[in-house]
Motif scaffolding. Structure first.
Motif, PDB file in Angstrom:
ATOM      1  N   THR A  56       0.814  -1.211   0.000  1.00  0.00           N
ATOM      2  CA  THR A  56       0.000   0.000   0.000  1.00  0.00           C
ATOM      3  C   THR A  56       0.845   1.257   0.000  1.00  0.00           C
ATOM      4  N   ALA A  57       2.121   1.118   0.305  1.00  0.00           N
ATOM      5  CA  ALA A  57       2.984   2.301   0.296  1.00  0.00           C
ATOM      6  C   ALA A  57       3.541   2.585  -1.085  1.00  0.00           C
ATOM      7  N   VAL A 207      -4.436  13.695  -8.533  1.00  0.00           N
ATOM      8  CA  VAL A 207      -5.577  14.226  -7.781  1.00  0.00           C
ATOM      9  C   VAL A 207      -5.697  13.646  -6.387  1.00  0.00           C
ATOM     10  N   ASN A 208      -5.128  12.478  -6.149  1.00  0.00           N
ATOM     11  CA  ASN A 208      -5.270  11.797  -4.860  1.00  0.00           C
ATOM     12  C   ASN A 208      -4.133  12.097  -3.897  1.00  0.00           C
ATOM     13  N   GLU A 209      -3.267  13.037  -4.238  1.00  0.00           N
ATOM     14  CA  GLU A 209      -2.120  13.338  -3.384  1.00  0.00           C
ATOM     15  C   GLU A 209      -2.212  14.733  -2.766  1.00  0.00           C
ATOM     16  N   PRO A 210      -2.067  14.843  -1.440  1.00  0.00           N
ATOM     17  CA  PRO A 210      -2.119  16.151  -0.762  1.00  0.00           C
ATOM     18  C   PRO A 210      -1.089  17.134  -1.286  1.00  0.00           C
ATOM     19  N   PRO A 247      -2.551   2.811  -4.832  1.00  0.00           N
ATOM     20  CA  PRO A 247      -3.738   2.027  -5.197  1.00  0.00           C
ATOM     21  C   PRO A 247      -5.059   2.731  -4.932  1.00  0.00           C
ATOM     22  N   ASN A 248      -5.081   3.706  -4.012  1.00  0.00           N
ATOM     23  CA  ASN A 248      -6.346   4.405  -3.774  1.00  0.00           C
ATOM     24  C   ASN A 248      -6.762   5.263  -4.965  1.00  0.00           C
ATOM     25  N   GLY A 249      -5.848   5.421  -5.936  1.00  0.00           N
ATOM     26  CA  GLY A 249      -6.206   6.154  -7.142  1.00  0.00           C
ATOM     27  C   GLY A 249      -7.283   5.454  -7.948  1.00  0.00           C
TER      28      GLY A 249
END
Length: 373
Positions: A56-57, A207-210, A247-249
């Motif tokens: 997940t990392a 888009v999924n990264e702060p 993977p959360n993308g």
């Protein structure tokens, strides 16, 4: 008398045996195997957890802006994201305007089935020749561009801007995120409609990264409908927003497709940073399979270990690209790949991936890549 003594001896012996059965258990009879079993179980659990953490990392590190911003004027530059401690996603500082030719060019290509929840039929990407090489260019109006443009299908600059030194190489404009200034600059750059070599749009960056575009699917959908969707009617080819390799993308993108069900998404864009070729193949393939068999463009990738392990050397990376290029050529839906590293400062990415020398020339790896993809 003897019989009596014999009876007493037997009775005493029996009593002794009975008493001994209530004595302490020997140390070697304790539950050592059970303790060992618990320890073994904990060890297995730790291994599984470590594997999960590594999985997940992967590819989840946000990237800071490029330090090469000084290579171009900064008066109208798109502001870069706040620096982080990991891999880079530079934004250019070019102030050049797009070419003003008026010849219309629409992109047509392989037609793929639309993803569930999306009513439009993606038209794919049209590329010329056999090359599958694209370029991520953060160096502004540098004359070094010509050194890297041979065999390149298209390039982008992490912004709506193109460079004046591109020599006509197709330029893909990007709306980096939904900041008001970026949206305004993007609308201005695309207001005249597509022109030759400038008819492909790239959606938001990671888009999924702060530390990057950092947008919810709902906000991205609203901005897409306002600034990007109208371009479909003008003849532009539209690339989906891009997530990082986290993977959360995948989850993010599925939610975006749900809230943007009537949006035009012609092809998917992918980022990948890791060290395993099979992982690369499966990740890119998933973006094709999970989203209506759309064409895919890999807009950033490098052989980079973000999990604390050793980095790969140049020999490994060269072999990786040799095999990746061979695989890419067998995938008709994989239209173009832009390896990360056409820059002098790799921003925390393994420098063995570097494609530009300090004098602006191609590295040995770049020569190989430009001949193989």
């Amino acid at each position: 008398m003897a019989a009596t003594k014999l009876f007493q001896l037997i009775a005493f012996t029996a009593l002794a045996l009975i008493a001994s059965s209530y004595g302490p258990t020997p140390v070697n009879a304790l539950s050592t195997p059970h303790i060992h079993g618990r320890h073994h179980g904990v060890a297995d659990s730790m291994k599984r957890n470590n594997v999960l953490k590594r999985d997940t990392a992967k590819r989840c590190k946000p990237r800071p802006s490029s330090s090469i911003a000084s290579a171009a004027p900064t008066t109208s530059a798109s502001p870069a994201p706040a620096p982080t401690t990991s891999s880079p996603a530079p934004e250019p500082t070019t102030t050049t305007k797009a070419a003003t030719t008026t010849q219309s060019s629409s992109s047509s290509g392989s037609t793929s089935s639309s993803s569930s929840g999306t009513s439009t039929t993606p038209k794919g990407i049209t590329v010329n020749g056999s090359s599958k090489l694209a370029m991520a260019w953060p160096n502004g109006d540098s004359t070094d561009f010509a050194k890297f443009s041979t065999n390149v299908q298209a390039y982008y600059t992490w912004s709506e801007s193109c460079v004046s030194t591109d020599g006509g190489v197709p330029c893909m404009r990007m709306l980096w995120n939904n900041a008001a200034d970026k949206v305004a600059a993007f609308k201005k750059a695309t207001s005249g409609g597509p022109v030759t070599g400038k008819n492909i749009i790239l959606g938001f960056n990671e888009v999924n990264e702060p530390g990057q575009a950092n947008m919810s699917p709902e906000d991205a959908c609203a901005t897409w409908k306002d600034a990007i969707q109208p371009l479909a009617a003008k003849g532009y080819t539209l690339g989906a927003p891009c997530s990082s390799g986290n993977p959360n993308g995948i989850t993010w993108m599925k939610k975006f497709f749900e809230c943007c069900a009537d949006c035009t998404i012609d092809f998917m864009t992918v980022h990948w940073y890791d060290i395993d070729l099979d992982n690369f193949k499966s990740w890119v393939q998933q973006w094709h399979d999970d989203f209506g068999n759309r064409d895919v463009m890999v807009t950033e990738f490098a052989v980079q270990n973000f999990n604390g392990g050793a980095q790969r050397d140049l020999g490994f990376i060269m072999n990786f690209h040799k095999e990746a290029a061979a695989w890419a050529k067998t995938q008709p839906w994989l239209k173009a790949l832009a390896p990360f590293g056409v820059m002098r400062d790799m921003q925390g990415v393994n420098t063995a991936n570097q494609l530009m020398n300090s004098d602006g020339s191609l590295t040995d790896l770049a020569w190989q890549i430009y001949n193989e993809y």
